[in-house]
Design a protein around this motif. Sequence first.
Motif, PDB file in Angstrom:
ATOM      1  N   SER A 272       0.849  -1.199   0.000  1.00  0.00           N
ATOM      2  CA  SER A 272       0.000   0.000   0.000  1.00  0.00           C
ATOM      3  C   SER A 272       0.881   1.245   0.000  1.00  0.00           C
ATOM      4  N   GLY A 273       0.319   2.335  -0.461  1.00  0.00           N
ATOM      5  CA  GLY A 273       1.093   3.570  -0.426  1.00  0.00           C
ATOM      6  C   GLY A 273       0.370   4.730  -1.073  1.00  0.00           C
ATOM      7  N   ASP A 274       0.708   5.917  -0.586  1.00  0.00           N
ATOM      8  CA  ASP A 274       0.269   7.151  -1.245  1.00  0.00           C
ATOM      9  C   ASP A 274       1.511   8.028  -1.330  1.00  0.00           C
ATOM     10  N   TYR A 275       2.301   7.770  -2.354  1.00  0.00           N
ATOM     11  CA  TYR A 275       3.623   8.394  -2.457  1.00  0.00           C
ATOM     12  C   TYR A 275       3.560   9.901  -2.718  1.00  0.00           C
ATOM     13  N   PRO A 276       2.710  10.359  -3.652  1.00  0.00           N
ATOM     14  CA  PRO A 276       2.724  11.809  -3.935  1.00  0.00           C
ATOM     15  C   PRO A 276       2.384  12.646  -2.701  1.00  0.00           C
ATOM     16  N   THR A 277       1.426  12.159  -1.876  1.00  0.00           N
ATOM     17  CA  THR A 277       1.062  12.923  -0.677  1.00  0.00           C
ATOM     18  C   THR A 277       2.258  13.026   0.270  1.00  0.00           C
ATOM     19  N   CYS A 278       3.000  11.928   0.371  1.00  0.00           N
ATOM     20  CA  CYS A 278       4.161  11.892   1.261  1.00  0.00           C
ATOM     21  C   CYS A 278       5.234  12.886   0.788  1.00  0.00           C
TER      22      CYS A 278
ATOM     23  N   TYR B  16       7.565   3.465   3.483  1.00  0.00           N
ATOM     24  CA  TYR B  16       8.212   4.366   2.513  1.00  0.00           C
ATOM     25  C   TYR B  16       8.366   5.739   3.140  1.00  0.00           C
ATOM     26  N   GLY B  17       9.045   6.606   2.406  1.00  0.00           N
ATOM     27  CA  GLY B  17       9.219   7.946   2.951  1.00  0.00           C
ATOM     28  C   GLY B  17       9.840   8.896   1.959  1.00  0.00           C
TER      29      GLY B  17
ATOM     30  N   ALA C  61      12.220  14.587   7.229  1.00  0.00           N
ATOM     31  CA  ALA C  61      11.910  13.180   6.959  1.00  0.00           C
ATOM     32  C   ALA C  61      10.428  12.931   7.195  1.00  0.00           C
ATOM     33  N   VAL C  62       9.734  12.538   6.152  1.00  0.00           N
ATOM     34  CA  VAL C  62       8.324  12.147   6.294  1.00  0.00           C
ATOM     35  C   VAL C  62       8.244  10.645   6.033  1.00  0.00           C
ATOM     36  N   ASP C  63       7.895   9.905   7.071  1.00  0.00           N
ATOM     37  CA  ASP C  63       7.848   8.443   6.979  1.00  0.00           C
ATOM     38  C   ASP C  63       6.412   7.948   7.007  1.00  0.00           C
ATOM     39  N   ASP C  64       6.204   6.834   6.340  1.00  0.00           N
ATOM     40  CA  ASP C  64       4.920   6.146   6.441  1.00  0.00           C
ATOM     41  C   ASP C  64       5.200   4.699   6.799  1.00  0.00           C
ATOM     42  N   CYS C  65       4.872   4.317   8.037  1.00  0.00           N
ATOM     43  CA  CYS C  65       5.062   2.917   8.439  1.00  0.00           C
ATOM     44  C   CYS C  65       3.711   2.318   8.784  1.00  0.00           C
ATOM     45  N   GLY C  66       2.677   2.775   8.093  1.00  0.00           N
ATOM     46  CA  GLY C  66       1.343   2.264   8.373  1.00  0.00           C
ATOM     47  C   GLY C  66       0.901   2.698   9.761  1.00  0.00           C
ATOM     48  N   THR C  67       0.128   1.847  10.417  1.00  0.00           N
ATOM     49  CA  THR C  67      -0.353   2.159  11.766  1.00  0.00           C
ATOM     50  C   THR C  67       0.841   2.330  12.699  1.00  0.00           C
ATOM     51  N   ARG C  68       0.813   3.391  13.495  1.00  0.00           N
ATOM     52  CA  ARG C  68       1.947   3.706  14.362  1.00  0.00           C
ATOM     53  C   ARG C  68       1.618   3.249  15.786  1.00  0.00           C
TER      54      ARG C  68
END
Length: 783
Positions: free
Chosen positions: A421-427, A636-637, A659-666
């Motif tokens: 899963s991912g929403d890269y442009p928003t990140c 991702y990030g 640094a903007v990270d996305d590790c799903g639920t935190r």
Amino acid sequence: MTAVKEERPIGFGSLKRKEDQRFVRGKGTYVDDVKLPGMLHGAILRSPFAHARIVSIDTSAAEAHPKVKAVITGKTLESMNLAWMPTLSLDTQAVLATDKVRFQGQEVAFVVAEDHYSARDALELIDVEYEPLPAVVDPRRALDPDAPVIRDDLEGKTDNHIFDWEAGDKEATDAVFAKADVVVTQDMLYPRVHPAPLETCGAVAHFDKVDGKLTLWSTTQAPHAHRTLYAMVAGLPEHKIRVIAPDIGGGFGNKVGIYPGYVLAIVGSIVTGKPVKWMEDRSENLMSTSFARDYHMRGEIAATRDGKILALRVNVLGDHGAFNAQAQPAKYPAGFFHVFTGSYDLEAAHCKVTGVYTNKAPGGVAYACSFRVTEAVYLVERMVDCLADELNMDPAELRMKNLLRPEQFPYQAKTGWVYDSGDYPTCLRKAMDIAGYEELRKEQAERRARGELMGIGISFFTEAVGAGPRKHMDILGLGMADGCELRVHPTGKAVLRLSVQTQGQGHETTFAQIVAEELGIPPEDIDVIHGDTDQTPFGLGTYGSRSMPVSGAAAAVVSRKVRDKARLIASAMLEVSPEDLEWEKGRWFVKGDPEKGKTIQEIALAAHGDLELPEGVEGHLEAQTVYNPPNLTYPYGAYICVVDVDPGTGHVKVRRFIAVDDCGTRINPMIIEGQVHGGLADGVGMALMEFIGFDEEGNCLGGSFMDYLLPTALECPSWELGYTVTPSPHHPLGAKGVGESATVGSPAAVVNAVMDAIGVRHVDMPLTPSRVWTAMKYGSVEP
Ligand code: CDP
């Protein structure tokens, strides 16, 4: 640093780390703190040569030392069939050299004495006669027909070749390259670096001759896997081996493999009948334990003139040192390097990786990197910047144009990976907003006009963590699934037993939070037991950010099993059918009658009492599970680095890092921030200063912290963090790993920023002042 809003305050949230109660008081127990009655001390004699034949070893003077209890050589081990041991990559490695030494610092003899100093003194009494041989230092020369053969111990081996491995579709990739408007080629080296944990490696072995039981306290990230390997190597029955990983002072991959020192402590204990401690010093750790990286890469990127990336082609030469001791799933000799297509939507991709032996220390571990993802991300993120340079395009714009879009997930990459899963442009947009990207570019232009060198570097990474689905991933035949057990005691306090092992990541806190979230038991009422094979279920250990993706899922699943069982018990207590019960955090209650319910604590007591339990329900409130992940998770990030380069000296100052990270639920945002801070410091270190070099005779030039430079607070800016949350669809909590993300993503951002500042296309890490200065003056630096 931006404040992190807690999105789920109950159970999950920035709970202070439970384990810090002991750490801040200096009450941690590390391997070197283990002291047993009658314990002896071991020390290893190491080779001064990178490549030499052993003519003779005379140990008589050392044996005559009044405090020495045993001197062990390769010959001693040969008689026990222990001179060689298997590596994690199905090669063999000498425990003590018998025929030749193959890298500087290799283990040659082991002294066991009454105290540490006597053991060290006695090493100097051992007389080894060596016949020096020419050393292979440059992997690019290793395959030359006249190169000395390092592994002549392997039957029929006449060269230094280890493997060729490829992924992707070569023909399709070549075809896309043939039609592309623009092709950019770049050679780059990801240099040999070292995990350099604060605590070096060591072990205390205690072989009890009476009951035939071996207890080993050791610096290990994978106690269960180690136990199985000791059983296989030493022929000891597995149930008679107990491996204990007490508090571990950092691992970063350095404590995944089995080192000769561990085996020698065991042999020392068997031979002397006493417990034996072996603890290496800093130089031993840097010179002989698992390194990371050492990938020579040629990248090619194909694109249209208006910046649509079409394909990537990569050739890699991997320097594996003297023994192939890489730690990664068996089917992947280049780790997960083939995730090098990164975060972009390509038409085709292909990579070929060749592994070679050299006269250097073995290893090739994840250094806070999931199995070569760091190399892959560095490659693709450097190539994208080289392409931006070629097209004269803004690197943020080029990335935005090519990033995978949210609707493409799950996305199958051209080399086989299925991103969850991912929403890269928003990140990326979020990172650009925090950075004030457009203003930074304006500032850069103004500074340039004044002759100042300011650089802005972007990196967008996709990680692949949580090894891994059993049908694809194993280490030495051991599938990568993790066990977990949960018991709720009669008074409602709980104990969770895990197979993974913390090395400072805060597992005792976050895993308690998972149970708290699932059962409503306060985290302080939940103890997390780990790091002891006698007390925990089997599992493959902690590395490659696999704890949260695999064991975190196991903890959620086992909690849900307990919750389901609690429902049946509550139905008996309340004399209603289970279907009539509804769950709210901490209790089951009767639908439509919320007053009528039972808390998890009341249910736990009843489960141990005289209540007549429903049919098929056993007493006690507990459960166990084994979690086999259906896929990896793909955190991702987007990272942005701002540097200032001194035009006179080439010194790089990292001014800002976003640094903007996305590790799903935190689970615990505070711990996540800590993980990211550490990884970013790692990245700055690798980009600017960390490097293990060798001279042409194979002498290691990075054997102390005077030579192997680590970043300090002085080199690091105040990190600016942000996050997005895109849960993993296949993880019970939606969580992805995060431990390694920042190490994986940050080096490319720093290097991209420096190249942006000095206007040079590529300079290999580490970007020391002299290398940057040379690049500014001459346009490039000799590799
Ligand atoms: O395997 P390792 O523990 O090194 O890495 P990880 O699974 O990425 O977890 C690192 C730390 O961050 C652990 O304490 C996790 O529980 C925590 N974490 C979290 O709170 N939320 C996530 N989504 C991922 C990790």
